[in-house]
Design an enzyme around this catalytic site. Structure first.
Site, PDB file in Angstrom:
ATOM      1  N   PRO A 130       0.710  -1.320  -0.211  1.00 22.62           N
ATOM      2  CG  PRO A 130      -0.083  -1.144   2.270  1.00 22.62           C
ATOM      3  CD  PRO A 130       0.688  -1.928   1.363  1.00 22.62           C
ATOM      4  CB  CYS A 131       3.370   2.720  -2.551  1.00 19.13           C
ATOM      5  SG  CYS A 131       2.299   2.328  -3.768  1.00 19.13           S
ATOM      6  CG  HIS A 132      -2.956   3.496  -1.223  1.00 22.78           C
ATOM      7  ND1 HIS A 132      -2.602   2.244  -1.575  1.00 22.78           N
ATOM      8  CD2 HIS A 132      -3.867   3.552  -0.446  1.00 22.78           C
ATOM      9  CE1 HIS A 132      -3.341   1.488  -0.758  1.00 22.78           C
ATOM     10  NE2 HIS A 132      -4.118   2.026   0.046  1.00 22.78           N
TER      11      HIS A 132
END
Length: 169
Positions: A130-132
């Site tokens: 989850p780089c967001h």
């Protein structure tokens, strides 16, 4: 073994899933920054074969609000530092955010927030890793390989889902 790929639908548009040796090695959005050339995705795969079936099932559950952590075999290729960043991304709780600077401190490299941002941007399996959930130092939405509209969607979706799941006593 040659990579294979399939395309699955999602609320953020079509997602190209790439697998190598039975493990997911890529999840790419349309017009994603750092998206490898299509020819590197290999031949079209069987969407009912692994790891595609499990990935599609878990992505559907995530977008339905029923899954907060992915459990898929991953084959991520990157530098050792990128690998450390990607592992740290998986520790960010669902519906929460951290900053590039906080992530750098957590990795023992307090002056490396820019390097953390670059590694974050090269994440080959967005959403699943989850780089967001990483934002600018002021909490602003900065940089996202899939575009800021998708980042905003994912963060808002997780916050709403998380809030809806909390029971007030």
């Amino acid at each position: 073994m040659e990579p294979t790929h399939v395309v699955v639908d999602s609320p953020v548009g079509p997602l190209t899933l790439v697998a190598m040796d039975g493990a997911l090695s890529g999840l790419y959005m349309v017009n994603q920054r750092h998206r490898p050339p299509q020819e590197t995705f290999g031949t079209p795969g069987n969407p009912d074969a692994e790891p595609f079936a499990a990935a599609a099932e878990q992505l559907a559950a995530y977008f339905a609000g029923d899954l907060t952590d992915f459990d898929l075999p991953l084959a991520l290729r990157g530098t050792p530092f990128q690998g450390r960043v990607w592992a740290a991304l998986r520790e960010i709780p669902y519906g929460e955010t951290t900053t590039y600077g906080e992530l750098a401190v957590e990795l023992g490299k307090p002056s490396a927030s820019r390097a953390v941002g670059l590694a974050n941007g090269k994440n080959p399996v967005g959403v699943i890793v989850p780089c967001h959930r990483v934002v600018g130092s002021t909490g602003s939405l900065t940089g996202y390989g899939g575009g800021l509209d998708r980042k905003r969607y994912l963060l808002d979706f997780e916050r709403k889902t998380r809030t809806a799941d909390q029971v007030l006593f």
